[in-house]
Design an enzyme around this catalytic site. Structure first.
Site, PDB file in Angstrom:
ATOM      1  N   HIS A 134      55.412 -47.168 100.473  1.00 45.61           N
ATOM      2  CA  HIS A 134      54.430 -46.922  99.406  1.00 45.61           C
ATOM      3  C   HIS A 134      55.055 -46.503  98.074  1.00 45.61           C
ATOM      4  CE1 HIS A 134      51.430 -47.691 102.315  1.00 45.61           C
ATOM      5  NE2 HIS A 134      51.243 -46.475 102.789  1.00 45.61           N
ATOM      6  N   HIS A 207      44.569 -46.940  98.908  1.00 54.49           N
ATOM      7  CA  HIS A 207      44.761 -46.401 100.261  1.00 54.49           C
ATOM      8  C   HIS A 207      43.590 -45.510 100.691  1.00 54.49           C
ATOM      9  CE1 HIS A 207      46.882 -45.290 103.803  1.00 54.49           C
ATOM     10  NE2 HIS A 207      48.068 -45.663 103.382  1.00 54.49           N
ATOM     11  N   GLU A 344      43.858 -51.922 103.624  1.00 56.08           N
ATOM     12  CA  GLU A 344      44.644 -52.017 102.391  1.00 56.08           C
ATOM     13  C   GLU A 344      44.936 -53.491 102.120  1.00 56.08           C
ATOM     14  OE1 GLU A 344      48.000 -49.031 103.083  1.00 56.08           O
ATOM     15  OE2 GLU A 344      46.747 -48.946 104.851  1.00 56.08           O
TER      16      GLU A 344
HETATM   17  C1  BGC Z   1      50.983 -47.359 106.768  1.00 51.81           C
HETATM   18  C2  BGC Z   1      51.084 -46.294 107.838  1.00 51.81           C
HETATM   19  C3  BGC Z   1      51.221 -44.973 107.154  1.00 51.81           C
HETATM   20  C4  BGC Z   1      50.014 -44.771 106.287  1.00 51.81           C
HETATM   21  C5  BGC Z   1      50.064 -43.472 105.526  1.00 51.81           C
HETATM   22  C6  BGC Z   1      49.766 -47.090 105.968  1.00 51.81           C
HETATM   23  O1  BGC Z   1      49.668 -48.029 104.956  1.00 51.81           O
HETATM   24  O2  BGC Z   1      50.964 -48.646 107.313  1.00 51.81           O
HETATM   25  O3  BGC Z   1      52.191 -46.538 108.685  1.00 51.81           O
HETATM   26  O4  BGC Z   1      51.326 -43.931 108.081  1.00 51.81           O
HETATM   27  O5  BGC Z   1      49.919 -45.817 105.364  1.00 51.81           O
HETATM   28  O6  BGC Z   1      51.234 -43.353 104.875  1.00 51.81           O
END
Ligand code: BGC
Length: 380
Positions: A134, A207, A344
């Site tokens: 991210h 998210h 997402e």
């Molecule tokens: C990821 C997860 C992660 C979550 C929070 C998601 O987009 O695929 O693995 O734990 O985001 O960070």
């Protein structure tokens, strides 16, 4: 004097009627702003609330472009907040799992926290085992965006952010713009655009963690989900795609017909084990380049329905497997394992290292453009 008194009484009556939601019981649609909190350096952060003519409300802060709340009606018209989050900025400033945030520069993981572009190698912060997740340590979710209220046909909030060349290891000065708008059919639309002055890679998303029964109201295992995808991208033990596009037929990843999220979430399946549930990218069935239906989720109890439409090729379906009740959200409610799901919309994880995946390269002179709609309704 009499005239003045009379005018003030009329104004007072108008103000009271306005605050109560309007004479014809129609909510005042528009946008309002209040202070949400303060950054460590004293900078004030705002919370903007978009309201549509149906009375649906979406609150967004310019810290991380975070969607703080989405209040939508259930089948009896009772409003409820359907996203996880916090009541104040300080809680967002502490460590938390990206609740509602804008994610950039790269949504999801880049393997071994590095990628090659034009022969050069770019090293990124490894913040998830060996991988970069991210956008790194200080991704777009932790940046202060410049906000502009838009009062057009629909209330909207424009957020802009200039990410400097080399920020979190990514090349190019990148100008990002995200517009959140709330339409009267209870849809939150997110339009993303960006330009760069050097070749770079980019994968923006939001998210939000949804629970259609209301945040803090149990787990989402009984929600029914349809995902419009014939294949998904299997992952390795560190959640990086192997590069394969695997057909969903006969797997716990076949959501082409609605099925409850919980039905196969603990199946004896290697992919499910790697994700500790669902934490996978789906390859969407698309028709053309415009918005098309990616997923539909229904909560049988409340009757709330969420439809996701997008221009993106992929969708990360994550079932809050890493939530464990240690985070207390709005009103102090603990958010337990699988108490929310994320949808997402995105390009595939690790695309910069997977030449066979759709490209995430953005070059000077090009404009990155993606849109996603989260539309709420109810079923009988
Ligand atoms: C990821 C997860 C992660 C979550 C929070 C998601 O987009 O695929 O693995 O734990 O985001 O960070």
């Amino acid at each position: 004097m009499t005239y003045l008194t009379c005018t003030s009484s009329i104004l007072l009556v108008l103000a009271v009627v306005g605050a109560a939601g309007g004479a014809a019981d129609q909510p005042n649609s528009g946008i309002s702003r209040r202070t949400f909190g303060k950054m460590a350096d004293g900078k004030l952060i705002d919370l903007y609330t978009l309201t549509n003519k149906q009375g649906m409300r979406v609150a967004i802060t310019n810290y991380g472009g975070i969607v703080v709340s989405i209040v939508a009606p259930d089948r009896n018209g009772k409003p409820g907040d359907v996203v996880l989050g916090f009541d104040n900025l300080d809680a967002y400033l502490a460590k938390e799992p990206y609740f509602g945030a804008l994610i950039g520069r790269y949504g999801n993981r880049i393997g071994n926290a590095r990628f090659k572009l034009n022969g050069g190698e770019y090293k990124l912060p490894a913040n998830d085992g060996p991988n970069s997740l991210h956008g790194g340590v200080q991704g777009f979710d932790k940046r202060v965006w410049t906000a502009r209220e838009i009062r057009g046909e629909h209330p909207a909030l424009e957020l802009t952010y200039l990410s400097k060349d080399g920020e979190e290891g990514y090349p190019g000065n990148l100008s990002a713009k995200v517009v959140y708008s709330l339409t009267d059919d209870n849809a939150l639309k997110i339009d993303y655009t960006a330009t760069t002055d050097k070749d770079t890679v980019l994968n923006l998303t939001n998210h939000s963690y949804f629970n259609l029964a209301g945040e803090g109201n149990g787990n989402i295992l009984k929600h029914q989900i349809m995902i419009n995808a014939g294949s998904f991208t299997p992952i390795d033990g560190t959640l990086i795609p192997t590069g394969e596009l695997r057909k969903v037929d006969g797997t716990p990843f076949d959501f082409r017909q609605p099925v409850s999220i919980g039905a196969r979430i603990d199946a004896d399946d290697e992919q499910i084990k790697y994700g500790k549930g669902y934490d996978h990218n789906f390859v969407l069935n698309r028709s053309g380049a415009s918005l098309s239906l990616a997923a539909r989720v229904t909560d049988p109890e409340s009757g709330r329905v969420l439809e996701v439409l997008t221009t993106q090729p992929g969708l990360q379906f994550y079932t809050g497997n890493f939530l464990d009740g240690s985070i207390h959200g709005k009103g102090g409610k603990p958010y337990g394992r699988r108490s929310a799901f994320c949808l997402e919309t995105q390009h595939f994880p690790d695309s910069p290292n997977k030449p066979s995946f759709p490209s995430t390269v953005l070059k000077p002179g090009q404009t990155y453009r993606e849109s996603t709609v989260y539309r709420f309704s109810v079923s009988k």
